[in-house]
Write a protein that holds these residues in place. Sequence first.
Motif, short mmCIF file in Angstrom:
data_model
loop_
_atom_site.label_atom_id
_atom_site.label_comp_id
_atom_site.label_asym_id
_atom_site.label_seq_id
_atom_site.Cartn_x
_atom_site.Cartn_y
_atom_site.Cartn_z
N PHE A 1 0.86 16.12 14.39
CA PHE A 1 2.12 15.38 14.42
C PHE A 1 1.83 13.89 14.20
CE2 PHE A 1 5.46 12.97 16.69
CZ PHE A 1 6.57 13.44 15.99
N VAL A 2 2.55 13.28 13.26
CA VAL A 2 2.36 11.86 12.94
C VAL A 2 3.65 11.13 13.32
CG1 VAL A 2 1.86 10.17 11.14
CG2 VAL A 2 0.79 12.44 11.05
N LYS A 3 3.56 10.31 14.36
CA LYS A 3 4.77 9.65 14.88
C LYS A 3 5.38 8.70 13.85
CE LYS A 3 6.55 7.23 18.93
NZ LYS A 3 6.23 6.56 20.21
N ASP A 4 4.56 7.83 13.27
CA ASP A 4 5.04 6.92 12.23
C ASP A 4 4.93 7.64 10.89
OD1 ASP A 4 5.79 4.91 10.56
OD2 ASP A 4 4.12 3.56 11.03
N SER A 5 5.96 8.40 10.55
CA SER A 5 5.87 9.31 9.40
C SER A 5 5.74 8.57 8.07
CB SER A 5 7.10 10.23 9.36
OG SER A 5 8.27 9.47 9.17
N LYS A 6 6.14 7.31 8.02
CA LYS A 6 6.04 6.57 6.76
C LYS A 6 4.59 6.40 6.32
CE LYS A 6 8.63 3.06 4.29
NZ LYS A 6 9.56 1.94 4.33
N GLU A 7 3.67 6.48 7.30
CA GLU A 7 2.23 6.42 6.98
C GLU A 7 1.82 7.55 6.05
OE1 GLU A 7 -0.27 6.44 10.38
OE2 GLU A 7 0.47 4.54 11.18
N LEU A 8 2.52 8.69 6.16
CA LEU A 8 2.16 9.86 5.36
C LEU A 8 2.31 9.60 3.86
CD1 LEU A 8 3.77 12.69 7.54
CD2 LEU A 8 1.33 12.32 7.16
N LEU A 9 3.15 8.64 3.50
CA LEU A 9 3.34 8.32 2.09
C LEU A 9 2.05 7.80 1.45
CD1 LEU A 9 6.83 6.51 2.14
CD2 LEU A 9 6.35 8.93 1.79
N THR A 10 1.16 7.24 2.29
CA THR A 10 -0.08 6.66 1.77
C THR A 10 -1.27 7.61 1.89
OG1 THR A 10 -0.60 5.61 3.89
CG2 THR A 10 0.73 4.33 2.34
N TYR A 11 -1.04 8.83 2.36
CA TYR A 11 -2.13 9.82 2.45
C TYR A 11 -2.50 10.29 1.05
CZ TYR A 11 -1.93 10.44 7.57
OH TYR A 11 -1.99 10.26 8.94
N GLU A 12 -3.74 10.76 0.93
CA GLU A 12 -4.21 11.23 -0.37
C GLU A 12 -3.54 12.55 -0.75
OE1 GLU A 12 -8.49 11.95 -2.55
OE2 GLU A 12 -8.34 10.47 -0.92
N CYS A 13 -3.03 12.62 -1.98
CA CYS A 13 -2.42 13.85 -2.50
C CYS A 13 -2.29 13.72 -4.01
CB CYS A 13 -1.04 14.10 -1.87
SG CYS A 13 0.19 12.85 -2.31
N ASP A 14 -1.94 14.82 -4.67
CA ASP A 14 -1.72 14.78 -6.12
C ASP A 14 -0.29 14.33 -6.43
OD1 ASP A 14 -4.31 15.76 -6.74
OD2 ASP A 14 -3.63 17.80 -6.28
N ILE A 15 0.67 14.86 -5.68
CA ILE A 15 2.09 14.59 -5.96
C ILE A 15 2.80 14.17 -4.68
CG2 ILE A 15 4.25 15.57 -6.85
CD1 ILE A 15 2.50 17.74 -8.27
N LEU A 16 3.52 13.08 -4.75
CA LEU A 16 4.33 12.59 -3.63
C LEU A 16 5.79 12.72 -4.02
CD1 LEU A 16 4.75 11.06 -0.92
CD2 LEU A 16 4.40 8.93 -2.20
N VAL A 17 6.59 13.38 -3.17
CA VAL A 17 8.01 13.61 -3.46
C VAL A 17 8.88 12.94 -2.40
CG1 VAL A 17 9.80 15.34 -3.93
CG2 VAL A 17 7.41 15.83 -4.52
N PRO A 18 9.29 11.68 -2.61
CA PRO A 18 10.22 11.06 -1.66
C PRO A 18 11.63 11.62 -1.88
CG PRO A 18 9.45 9.46 -3.29
CD PRO A 18 8.88 10.77 -3.67
N ALA A 19 12.12 12.37 -0.88
CA ALA A 19 13.42 13.04 -1.01
C ALA A 19 14.35 12.64 0.14
CB ALA A 19 13.21 14.57 -1.03
N ALA A 20 14.18 11.40 0.61
CA ALA A 20 15.00 10.97 1.76
C ALA A 20 15.90 9.80 1.35
CB ALA A 20 14.08 10.59 2.92
N LEU A 21 15.46 8.59 1.63
CA LEU A 21 16.28 7.41 1.43
C LEU A 21 15.71 6.50 0.35
CD1 LEU A 21 16.74 6.58 5.21
CD2 LEU A 21 18.46 7.62 3.72
N GLU A 22 16.49 5.47 -0.03
CA GLU A 22 16.00 4.47 -0.95
C GLU A 22 15.02 3.55 -0.24
OE1 GLU A 22 19.64 1.26 -0.62
OE2 GLU A 22 19.87 2.93 -1.99
N ASN A 23 14.33 2.73 -1.03
CA ASN A 23 13.44 1.69 -0.47
C ASN A 23 12.27 2.21 0.35
OD1 ASN A 23 14.73 -0.50 -1.49
ND2 ASN A 23 16.04 -0.81 0.27
N GLN A 24 11.72 3.35 0.01
CA GLN A 24 10.62 3.90 0.81
C GLN A 24 9.26 3.43 0.31
OE1 GLN A 24 11.31 5.72 3.75
NE2 GLN A 24 13.19 4.69 3.10
#
Length: 472
Positions: free
Chosen positions: A290-313
């Motif tokens: 569990f990651v409390k500050d979920s915005k940190e997950l956007l910077t984790y290593e991956c091939d594809i990132l899919v922001p499907a929530a709000l603008e300005n992420q």
Amino acid sequence: MSKQKDYSLFNDVCGFVDDAAKHMNLNPGLIEQIKQCNSIYKFNFPLRNDDGTYETLTGYRVQHSHHKLPVKGGIRYSEHVNEDEVKGLAALMTYKCALVNVPFGGAKGGVRIDPLKYNVNQLEKITRRYTSELIKKKFIGPAIDVPAPDYGTSAREMAWIVDTFEAFNPELINAKGCVTGKPLSQHGIDGRTEATGQGVFFGIREAVEVEDDMKSLGLTTGMKGKTVIVQGLGNVGYYSAKYIEEAGAKIIAVAEWNGGIFDSEGIDIEALKAYQLKNKGFKGYPKGEFVKDSKELLTYECDILVPAALENQITKENAPKIKAKIIGEAANGPVTQEAERILMERGIMVIPDMYLNAGGVTVSYFEWLKNLSRVSFGKLEKRYDMEKYRKLLGTIENATGEEFTDQERDALIRGASERDLVLSGLEETMVEAYHAMNKTRKEKNIKSLRTAAFILAIERIAISYTDLGIFP
């Protein structure tokens, strides 16, 4: 996208058009016409509350482009609704429809309220009064302007809208086509619920099949084995993740506003969604971290990132830390302009929102066609096709001396349902649009798929004006 006081979404969109126009040889007067809104309707109306008090509410409907009619765009209920936002969103609808070759002009509407502060009875009053105001000025109708759900509205509000419109227009045989996103009981369409998420999947799938593009990113082709992080597990995020997972990719993280889950072994999306619905979040989920500050997950290593929530992420602050090779904008405006410039310089592919989340408007178009024809897709031919396939299988069995199992037979003779046909049409639309956009990017020798998308959309709008003889 930034929300500073002087920020203008409409000017931002016009900026994208100006950037695209630099790569085109079009009359400056035509570019100016394409950018501007054709019609803006702002109105105020009273709401009588249950306790006898009154309040005055403000509504908007903006028709950005009449190069094709009807115009199309959602109605949102939000405290942040204002004229500039509605103009910007209407403009984006124009370019989105042109990009995916859906024959609508762009529009948008809204009422400045927080829908959570009103009960169902009040919301019905607001919706019906808003609709009647549009009817008065002919800002709604199957041949004029066709709204749909948006932020803060749903199929319920669309049912109230169509009921109100029909009450004012009892003689109009196509009245059901005045709005899309309706419940199935009110002549909605099967497949609309998952349409946007399904479209996101089709778009990403097409992107990763282009060999030279993947080679430049250091990736292999195909979805299989790709690691994916999804932000937002609402309707769009859930269906995007579901279809991505089914295609063989591995969802390693899901972020939500109240925390996220990371699991390098892969996340079972169905199980996580069921847990989220029961527990209102991911905290306590038995698998992963569990990651409390979920915005940190956007910077984790991956091939594809899919922001499907709000603008300005993804902003200029976190863009340098992004490790994904591909960003698929499932939400509206999750990557700011400054962030996109940073990502481009770092060689990260951004699949733009105006293309990737066009599944909703595409299936809305199918719903509108269904309402005009007054018959469900597949209803006329389904049984005929089933009988034809049954005879064909019989012929094959007689020729080979072997029989199909009941399961094989049922799978092969099953005629296409409305949902099958809708999703097939959606797939064709997304596939064609992606390759047309990518071809434009390469022909113009530009990095940005977004700029390519605007070029393609503007070209198609310009052809409409030229064919009308308005511009040479």
